[in-house]
Design a protein around this motif. Structure first.
Motif, PDB file in Angstrom:
ATOM      1  N   PRO A 226       0.796  -1.229   0.000  1.00 40.05           N
ATOM      2  CA  PRO A 226       0.000   0.000   0.000  1.00 40.05           C
ATOM      3  C   PRO A 226       0.830   1.282   0.000  1.00 40.05           C
ATOM      4  N   THR A 227       1.843   1.361   0.860  1.00 41.73           N
ATOM      5  CA  THR A 227       2.627   2.589   0.964  1.00 41.73           C
ATOM      6  C   THR A 227       3.538   2.787  -0.234  1.00 41.73           C
ATOM      7  N   ARG A 228       3.977   1.703  -0.852  1.00 42.35           N
ATOM      8  CA  ARG A 228       4.796   1.806  -2.052  1.00 42.35           C
ATOM      9  C   ARG A 228       4.013   2.465  -3.185  1.00 42.35           C
ATOM     10  N   ASP A 229       2.684   2.312  -3.191  1.00 41.90           N
ATOM     11  CA  ASP A 229       1.869   2.822  -4.287  1.00 41.90           C
ATOM     12  C   ASP A 229       1.281   4.203  -4.009  1.00 41.90           C
ATOM     13  N   ILE A 230       0.710   4.397  -2.830  1.00 43.00           N
ATOM     14  CA  ILE A 230      -0.023   5.638  -2.578  1.00 43.00           C
ATOM     15  C   ILE A 230       0.905   6.840  -2.430  1.00 43.00           C
ATOM     16  N   ALA A 231       2.074   6.666  -1.833  1.00 43.49           N
ATOM     17  CA  ALA A 231       2.976   7.804  -1.636  1.00 43.49           C
ATOM     18  C   ALA A 231       3.480   8.363  -2.973  1.00 43.49           C
ATOM     19  N   PRO A 232       4.016   7.540  -3.880  1.00 42.13           N
ATOM     20  CA  PRO A 232       4.407   8.083  -5.189  1.00 42.13           C
ATOM     21  C   PRO A 232       3.213   8.603  -5.998  1.00 42.13           C
ATOM     22  N   ARG A 233       2.039   8.012  -5.808  1.00 41.82           N
ATOM     23  CA  ARG A 233       0.857   8.494  -6.530  1.00 41.82           C
ATOM     24  C   ARG A 233       0.507   9.923  -6.094  1.00 41.82           C
ATOM     25  N   ILE A 234       0.557  10.162  -4.800  1.00 42.33           N
ATOM     26  CA  ILE A 234       0.307  11.512  -4.297  1.00 42.33           C
ATOM     27  C   ILE A 234       1.384  12.468  -4.808  1.00 42.33           C
ATOM     28  N   PHE A 235       2.626  11.988  -4.852  1.00 40.93           N
ATOM     29  CA  PHE A 235       3.700  12.846  -5.371  1.00 40.93           C
ATOM     30  C   PHE A 235       3.429  13.242  -6.816  1.00 40.93           C
ATOM     31  N   THR A 236       3.031  12.290  -7.646  1.00 42.56           N
ATOM     32  CA  THR A 236       2.779  12.611  -9.052  1.00 42.56           C
ATOM     33  C   THR A 236       1.600  13.564  -9.208  1.00 42.56           C
ATOM     34  N   ALA A 237       0.605  13.443  -8.343  1.00 43.24           N
ATOM     35  CA  ALA A 237      -0.525  14.372  -8.390  1.00 43.24           C
ATOM     36  C   ALA A 237      -0.057  15.797  -8.129  1.00 43.24           C
ATOM     37  N   ILE A 238       0.923  15.934  -7.241  1.00 44.38           N
ATOM     38  CA  ILE A 238       1.462  17.255  -6.903  1.00 44.38           C
ATOM     39  C   ILE A 238       2.433  17.742  -7.968  1.00 44.38           C
ATOM     40  N   ALA A 239       3.216  16.823  -8.545  1.00 39.37           N
ATOM     41  CA  ALA A 239       4.328  17.189  -9.423  1.00 39.37           C
ATOM     42  C   ALA A 239       3.918  17.526 -10.852  1.00 39.37           C
ATOM     43  N   GLY A 240       2.649  17.353 -11.207  1.00 40.64           N
ATOM     44  CA  GLY A 240       2.258  17.760 -12.557  1.00 40.64           C
ATOM     45  C   GLY A 240       1.318  16.834 -13.288  1.00 40.64           C
ATOM     46  N   TRP A 241       1.123  15.617 -12.771  1.00 47.35           N
ATOM     47  CA  TRP A 241       0.211  14.692 -13.441  1.00 47.35           C
ATOM     48  C   TRP A 241      -1.250  14.939 -13.045  1.00 47.35           C
ATOM     49  N   GLY A 242      -1.467  15.602 -11.921  1.00 43.85           N
ATOM     50  CA  GLY A 242      -2.801  16.013 -11.533  1.00 43.85           C
ATOM     51  C   GLY A 242      -3.671  14.901 -10.976  1.00 43.85           C
ATOM     52  N   VAL A 243      -4.957  15.193 -10.819  1.00 42.56           N
ATOM     53  CA  VAL A 243      -5.895  14.254 -10.196  1.00 42.56           C
ATOM     54  C   VAL A 243      -6.188  13.047 -11.080  1.00 42.56           C
ATOM     55  N   GLU A 244      -5.734  13.066 -12.317  1.00 47.59           N
ATOM     56  CA  GLU A 244      -5.957  11.921 -13.201  1.00 47.59           C
ATOM     57  C   GLU A 244      -5.290  10.661 -12.655  1.00 47.59           C
ATOM     58  N   VAL A 245      -4.287  10.809 -11.808  1.00 50.30           N
ATOM     59  CA  VAL A 245      -3.633   9.639 -11.229  1.00 50.30           C
ATOM     60  C   VAL A 245      -4.589   8.872 -10.312  1.00 50.30           C
ATOM     61  N   PHE A 246      -5.643   9.527  -9.843  1.00 50.05           N
ATOM     62  CA  PHE A 246      -6.660   8.865  -9.018  1.00 50.05           C
ATOM     63  C   PHE A 246      -7.872   8.421  -9.834  1.00 50.05           C
ATOM     64  N   ARG A 247      -8.090   9.030 -10.988  1.00 52.44           N
ATOM     65  CA  ARG A 247      -9.239   8.684 -11.824  1.00 52.44           C
ATOM     66  C   ARG A 247      -8.945   7.532 -12.780  1.00 52.44           C
ATOM     67  N   SER A 248      -7.706   7.412 -13.186  1.00 53.08           N
ATOM     68  CA  SER A 248      -7.338   6.417 -14.200  1.00 53.08           C
ATOM     69  C   SER A 248      -7.649   4.996 -13.740  1.00 53.08           C
ATOM     70  N   GLY A 249      -7.949   4.150 -14.715  1.00 54.23           N
ATOM     71  CA  GLY A 249      -8.253   2.752 -14.402  1.00 54.23           C
ATOM     72  C   GLY A 249      -9.535   2.576 -13.623  1.00 54.23           C
ATOM     73  N   ASN A 250     -10.534   3.408 -13.936  1.00 50.84           N
ATOM     74  CA  ASN A 250     -11.821   3.372 -13.220  1.00 50.84           C
ATOM     75  C   ASN A 250     -11.653   3.603 -11.718  1.00 50.84           C
TER      76      ASN A 250
END
Length: 309
Positions: A226-250
């Motif tokens: 869990p922590t291996r995935d959610i921490a980098p995901r939050i980082f990418t949301a901040i770094a420029g990929w946006g909220v799509e990192v949470f919407r992708s893949g349904n």
């Protein structure tokens, strides 16, 4: 003879003085020591793992293939255990920590500390790899930070499902992968079965992660953590990929957070029910200390009975 005896006594006294003058550990607080070690070993694992993904993706196959990622994470896990194994046990995975708490191998009060340390180490590693590979990522995608598509780069940091994979299928995939991880970890640390030889635990667990990657990785990138995935995901949301990192893949993001917890408990429970509970009785001398038998990944006794003072 008298001078010789006096010389020997002087040598002994000097040796005792040298022993007594050894510097004390800088940090006496157990929680701080464990938290720092768990943060650093998680950082090491994630830096090598994410770095291998970044090299494969931005190099477009010129600097490695899928197996390079498997090796990167497997060897990263091994190095992480070397870094923190004798201090925190080097869980590097919230599913491992929860399972150890559930089976009495770690105090429940230590769970938040471990999870926070793992999250912090993963987040910092994602930031480091982003900085190291920023120009390569920019050159690869032309500055268009996307989550899906031919030039998608969000997958360097977090996991995403294959186009054909449903949420249910992905949940089962993550449950099974994490169950295999914890089942085998339980076996590797079972002193009454065939545990990894003392000192070889990092290599054994690293090979286990490599094995999971080359056999169970194609569906969703085998997060199993869990922590291996959610921490980098939050980082990418901040770094420029946006909220799509949470919407992708349904709305895939919640699957690698919840499913590994379920899988870890199932895998460890299955091993305990089918193997560990049925070991024949042995003498106390052969069993050794209780902490040694129950400590995950060759962990020392202070992580089985952590006390924050």
């Amino acid at each position: 003879m008298k001078e010789k005896a006096e010389s020997m006594e002087l040598g002994v006294s000097q040796q005792r003085g040298a022993t007594g003058s050894r510097p004390r550990a800088w940090l006496q607080n157990e929680c701080v020591r464990v938290g720092l070690a768990e943060t650093l070993c998680t950082y090491i694992m994630m830096a090598f793992g994410l770095g291998s993904v970044a090299q494969v993706v931005t190099g477009q196959g010129a600097y490695g293939q899928y197996v390079s990622i498997n090796l990167g994470f497997g060897l990263g896990v091994a190095m992480g255990i070397h870094v923190g194994g004798k201090v925190s046990g080097a869980h590097m995975n919230a599913a491992v920590t929860l399972t150890m708490c559930a089976f009495g191998r770690l105090a429940w009060k230590m769970l938040p500390l471990y999870v926070f340390a793992q999250f912090l180490g993963s987040f910092l590693a994602a930031g480091t790899i982003y900085a190291v590979y920023y120009e390569a990522i920019y050159d690869y995608c032309g500055g268009n930070m996307t989550v899906t598509g031919v030039k998608a780069t969000a997958g360097i940091f977090a996991t995403y499902p294959a186009p054909y994979l449903s949420l249910l299928g992905g949940f089962i995939d993550q449950v099974f992968g994490t169950a295999m991880l914890l089942l085998c970890i339980m076996a590797l640390s079972d002193q009454k079965n065939k545990p990894a030889p003392a000192g070889s635990e990092p290599v054994a667990v690293g090979l286990l992660v490599l094995l999971i990657g080359i056999s169970l990785g194609s569906n969703s990138g085998y997060a199993i953590n869990p922590t291996r995935d959610i921490a980098p995901r939050i980082f990418t949301a901040i770094a420029g990929w946006g909220v799509e990192v949470f919407r992708s893949g349904n709305g895939w993001w919640w699957v690698p957070i919840t499913a590994p917890f379920v899988g870890g408990l199932l895998g460890a429970g299955l091993y305990k029910i089918m193997v560990e509970l049925h070991h024949p009785g042995t003498s106390t001398r052969r069993e050794g200390p209780v902490e040694e038998e129950s400590a995950p990944l060759g962990n020392q006794e202070n992580t089985s009975n952590n006390v924050c003072v």
